[in-house]
Structure formats: structure tokens, C-alpha cells
Scaffold this motif. Structure first.
Motif, PDB file in Angstrom:
ATOM      1  N   GLN A   2      31.769  36.454  57.789  1.00 35.99           N
ATOM      2  CA  GLN A   2      30.893  37.230  56.927  1.00 35.99           C
ATOM      3  C   GLN A   2      31.724  38.000  55.905  1.00 35.99           C
ATOM      4  OE1 GLN A   2      28.015  39.428  59.131  1.00 35.99           O
ATOM      5  NE2 GLN A   2      27.411  40.656  57.388  1.00 35.99           N
ATOM      6  N   TRP A   3      31.183  38.096  54.674  1.00 39.50           N
ATOM      7  CA  TRP A   3      31.835  38.864  53.633  1.00 39.50           C
ATOM      8  C   TRP A   3      31.725  40.353  53.913  1.00 39.50           C
ATOM      9  CZ3 TRP A   3      34.691  36.050  50.607  1.00 39.50           C
ATOM     10  CH2 TRP A   3      34.290  34.782  50.177  1.00 39.50           C
ATOM     11  N   LYS A   4      32.786  41.086  53.561  1.00 36.34           N
ATOM     12  CA  LYS A   4      32.752  42.552  53.526  1.00 36.34           C
ATOM     13  C   LYS A   4      32.728  42.918  52.043  1.00 36.34           C
ATOM     14  CE  LYS A   4      35.766  42.652  57.523  1.00 36.34           C
ATOM     15  NZ  LYS A   4      37.129  42.893  57.973  1.00 36.34           N
ATOM     16  N   ASN A   5      31.704  43.617  51.620  1.00 32.14           N
ATOM     17  CA  ASN A   5      31.585  43.977  50.212  1.00 32.14           C
ATOM     18  C   ASN A   5      32.584  45.064  49.828  1.00 32.14           C
ATOM     19  OD1 ASN A   5      29.414  42.252  49.484  1.00 32.14           O
ATOM     20  ND2 ASN A   5      28.037  43.598  50.581  1.00 32.14           N
ATOM     21  N   ILE A   6      33.236  44.868  48.696  1.00 40.08           N
ATOM     22  CA  ILE A   6      34.114  45.891  48.138  1.00 40.08           C
ATOM     23  C   ILE A   6      33.268  46.736  47.191  1.00 40.08           C
ATOM     24  CG2 ILE A   6      36.144  46.367  46.715  1.00 40.08           C
ATOM     25  CD1 ILE A   6      37.264  43.661  47.615  1.00 40.08           C
ATOM     26  N   THR A   7      33.186  48.035  47.504  1.00 39.25           N
ATOM     27  CA  THR A   7      32.345  48.918  46.706  1.00 39.25           C
ATOM     28  C   THR A   7      33.058  50.200  46.272  1.00 39.25           C
ATOM     29  OG1 THR A   7      31.433  49.905  48.715  1.00 39.25           O
ATOM     30  CG2 THR A   7      30.197  48.062  47.736  1.00 39.25           C
ATOM     31  N   ASP A   8      34.290  50.425  46.753  1.00 41.68           N
ATOM     32  CA  ASP A   8      35.013  51.618  46.309  1.00 41.68           C
ATOM     33  C   ASP A   8      36.526  51.393  46.335  1.00 41.68           C
ATOM     34  OD1 ASP A   8      36.225  52.799  48.854  1.00 41.68           O
ATOM     35  OD2 ASP A   8      34.113  52.744  49.419  1.00 41.68           O
ATOM     36  N   LEU A   9      37.226  52.252  45.604  1.00 49.24           N
ATOM     37  CA  LEU A   9      38.679  52.110  45.430  1.00 49.24           C
ATOM     38  C   LEU A   9      39.468  52.182  46.728  1.00 49.24           C
ATOM     39  CD1 LEU A   9      39.333  54.201  42.190  1.00 49.24           C
ATOM     40  CD2 LEU A   9      39.665  51.742  42.505  1.00 49.24           C
ATOM     41  N   THR A  10      38.993  52.956  47.693  1.00 50.99           N
ATOM     42  CA  THR A  10      39.748  53.094  48.942  1.00 50.99           C
ATOM     43  C   THR A  10      39.877  51.764  49.664  1.00 50.99           C
ATOM     44  OG1 THR A  10      37.764  53.730  50.194  1.00 50.99           O
ATOM     45  CG2 THR A  10      39.099  55.512  49.258  1.00 50.99           C
ATOM     46  N   GLN A  11      38.916  50.887  49.506  1.00 53.26           N
ATOM     47  CA  GLN A  11      38.996  49.575  50.156  1.00 53.26           C
ATOM     48  C   GLN A  11      40.152  48.743  49.608  1.00 53.26           C
ATOM     49  OE1 GLN A  11      34.684  48.935  49.403  1.00 53.26           O
ATOM     50  NE2 GLN A  11      34.766  47.901  51.394  1.00 53.26           N
ATOM     51  N   ASN A  51      40.688  35.328  62.041  1.00 53.54           N
ATOM     52  CA  ASN A  51      41.299  36.654  61.908  1.00 53.54           C
ATOM     53  C   ASN A  51      41.586  37.021  60.452  1.00 53.54           C
ATOM     54  OD1 ASN A  51      43.344  34.771  61.654  1.00 53.54           O
ATOM     55  ND2 ASN A  51      44.847  35.978  62.753  1.00 53.54           N
ATOM     56  N   THR A  52      41.118  36.201  59.510  1.00 49.38           N
ATOM     57  CA  THR A  52      41.269  36.496  58.083  1.00 49.38           C
ATOM     58  C   THR A  52      40.110  37.387  57.646  1.00 49.38           C
ATOM     59  OG1 THR A  52      42.227  34.299  57.769  1.00 49.38           O
ATOM     60  CG2 THR A  52      41.505  35.465  55.789  1.00 49.38           C
ATOM     61  N   SER A  53      40.430  38.492  56.998  1.00 51.21           N
ATOM     62  CA  SER A  53      39.398  39.386  56.477  1.00 51.21           C
ATOM     63  C   SER A  53      38.902  38.838  55.142  1.00 51.21           C
ATOM     64  CB  SER A  53      39.960  40.787  56.274  1.00 51.21           C
ATOM     65  OG  SER A  53      40.390  41.324  57.496  1.00 51.21           O
ATOM     66  N   LEU A  54      37.595  38.678  55.028  1.00 48.61           N
ATOM     67  CA  LEU A  54      36.998  38.120  53.813  1.00 48.61           C
ATOM     68  C   LEU A  54      36.264  39.210  53.051  1.00 48.61           C
ATOM     69  CD1 LEU A  54      35.517  34.827  55.292  1.00 48.61           C
ATOM     70  CD2 LEU A  54      37.631  35.094  54.011  1.00 48.61           C
ATOM     71  N   TYR A  55      36.702  39.464  51.820  1.00 48.68           N
ATOM     72  CA  TYR A  55      36.116  40.509  50.990  1.00 48.68           C
ATOM     73  C   TYR A  55      35.441  39.885  49.776  1.00 48.68           C
ATOM     74  CZ  TYR A  55      38.863  43.751  53.737  1.00 48.68           C
ATOM     75  OH  TYR A  55      39.393  44.476  54.768  1.00 48.68           O
ATOM     76  N   PHE A  56      34.335  40.494  49.374  1.00 50.76           N
ATOM     77  CA  PHE A  56      33.528  40.012  48.263  1.00 50.76           C
ATOM     78  C   PHE A  56      33.359  41.121  47.242  1.00 50.76           C
ATOM     79  CE2 PHE A  56      29.396  39.518  46.224  1.00 50.76           C
ATOM     80  CZ  PHE A  56      29.430  38.204  45.801  1.00 50.76           C
ATOM     81  N   LEU A  57      33.616  40.813  45.979  1.00 57.46           N
ATOM     82  CA  LEU A  57      33.419  41.783  44.913  1.00 57.46           C
ATOM     83  C   LEU A  57      32.410  41.251  43.905  1.00 57.46           C
ATOM     84  CD1 LEU A  57      34.236  44.446  43.483  1.00 57.46           C
ATOM     85  CD2 LEU A  57      35.838  43.059  42.162  1.00 57.46           C
ATOM     86  N   ASP A  58      31.306  41.968  43.751  1.00 60.64           N
ATOM     87  CA  ASP A  58      30.336  41.707  42.688  1.00 60.64           C
ATOM     88  C   ASP A  58      30.895  42.377  41.445  1.00 60.64           C
ATOM     89  OD1 ASP A  58      28.303  41.915  40.810  1.00 60.64           O
ATOM     90  OD2 ASP A  58      26.769  42.507  42.247  1.00 60.64           O
ATOM     91  N   LEU A  59      31.565  41.600  40.599  1.00 61.17           N
ATOM     92  CA  LEU A  59      32.285  42.230  39.503  1.00 61.17           C
ATOM     93  C   LEU A  59      31.389  42.685  38.371  1.00 61.17           C
ATOM     94  CD1 LEU A  59      32.884  40.107  36.923  1.00 61.17           C
ATOM     95  CD2 LEU A  59      34.281  39.096  38.667  1.00 61.17           C
ATOM     96  N   ILE A  60      30.140  42.287  38.361  1.00 64.10           N
ATOM     97  CA  ILE A  60      29.208  42.828  37.371  1.00 64.10           C
ATOM     98  C   ILE A  60      28.887  44.283  37.729  1.00 64.10           C
ATOM     99  CG2 ILE A  60      26.912  42.627  36.335  1.00 64.10           C
ATOM    100  CD1 ILE A  60      28.855  40.356  35.542  1.00 64.10           C
ATOM    101  N   SER A  61      28.644  44.539  38.998  1.00 67.93           N
ATOM    102  CA  SER A  61      28.323  45.894  39.450  1.00 67.93           C
ATOM    103  C   SER A  61      29.555  46.781  39.572  1.00 67.93           C
ATOM    104  CB  SER A  61      27.617  45.840  40.812  1.00 67.93           C
ATOM    105  OG  SER A  61      26.400  45.151  40.700  1.00 67.93           O
ATOM    106  N   TYR A  62      30.720  46.180  39.819  1.00 70.45           N
ATOM    107  CA  TYR A  62      31.938  46.955  40.082  1.00 70.45           C
ATOM    108  C   TYR A  62      33.095  46.487  39.198  1.00 70.45           C
ATOM    109  CZ  TYR A  62      29.276  48.434  44.135  1.00 70.45           C
ATOM    110  OH  TYR A  62      28.303  48.945  44.957  1.00 70.45           O
ATOM    111  N   ARG A  63      32.858  46.466  37.899  1.00 74.11           N
ATOM    112  CA  ARG A  63      33.861  45.986  36.947  1.00 74.11           C
ATOM    113  C   ARG A  63      35.165  46.793  37.028  1.00 74.11           C
ATOM    114  NH1 ARG A  63      33.157  42.325  33.132  1.00 74.11           N
ATOM    115  NH2 ARG A  63      30.902  42.446  33.310  1.00 74.11           N
TER     116      ARG A  63
END
Length: 110
Positions: A2-11, A51-63
């Protein structure tokens, strides 16, 4: 998996400081090429070690986060784009039709 959404700089800092493998998928929700690349990647992502962490960035919302990812991992911004991070360093950067879950798995398993 499952994707983990990236929504802030700390991530981004957490990904950079994380041991092991992390993958970032930068996706434009307005682009059909990006949607196709995401679908193709997800069809084969069972080949990626669990064991690979999968991250997803919606770059329209989080340019701004997309720009920070490019700066942090020293890559040119593209969309769609995947970055394979190992122990804080980007070891694979691919975009558009070069995005491949099989290639990611091969990099991890070597």
C-alpha cells in the motif's frame, strides 16, 4: 502493498534518514501518461520486496514537496517519476515509460 501518502516536509526527512529501501512515486493526477505509468507499476509491484516502503506524492496538490524531493535527493523533477532510495541516497531515478516495478525489484535484489 500500500502507498503511504507524502503530505508534509517531515516525511521527506524521514525517508532520507530511513535505513533500507524506500520508493517514491511522483504522480500528476491531471496527466494520462502519469496515470498509465502508475497503473503499469501497480500491476507488477508484487515483485518488489515487502520490506520496501512505498511512498506516493500527488504533485498537483503538493508541488512544493515535489521540489523539495528533487533538491533533497539531487534529481531533476519529472512527472511521472520514481525514485528508489537506499539508506538516504537515490540509486534509481526513472520517469515516464522507463518506470518499472521489475527494474526496481532487480535493483533491490542485487
Amino acid at each position: 502493498m500500500q502507498w503511504k501518502n507524502i503530505t508534509d516536509l517531515t516525511q521527506i526527512s524521514q525517508i532520507q534518514n530511513q535505513k533500507g529501501y524506500s520508493l517514491i512515486f511522483k504522480h500528476s493526477t491531471r496527466c494520462s501518461v502519469s496515470s498509465m505509468a502508475k497503473r503499469r507499476f501497480e500491476m507488477d509491484w508484487d515483485s518488489i520486496p515487502e520490506n520496501t516502503s512505498l511512498y506516493f506524492l500527488d504533485l498537483i496538490s503538493y508541488r512544493d514537496l515535489s521540489a523539495q524531493i528533487a533538491e533533497t535527493f539531487q534529481v531533476h523533477h519529472e512527472s511521472p517519476q520514481i525514485l528508489l532510495i537506499k539508506d538516504g541516497d537515490c540509486i534509481l531515478d526513472a520517469s515516464h515509460s522507463d518506470i518499472s516495478a521489475v527494474e526496481v525489484a532487480e535493483m533491490i535484489n542485487t
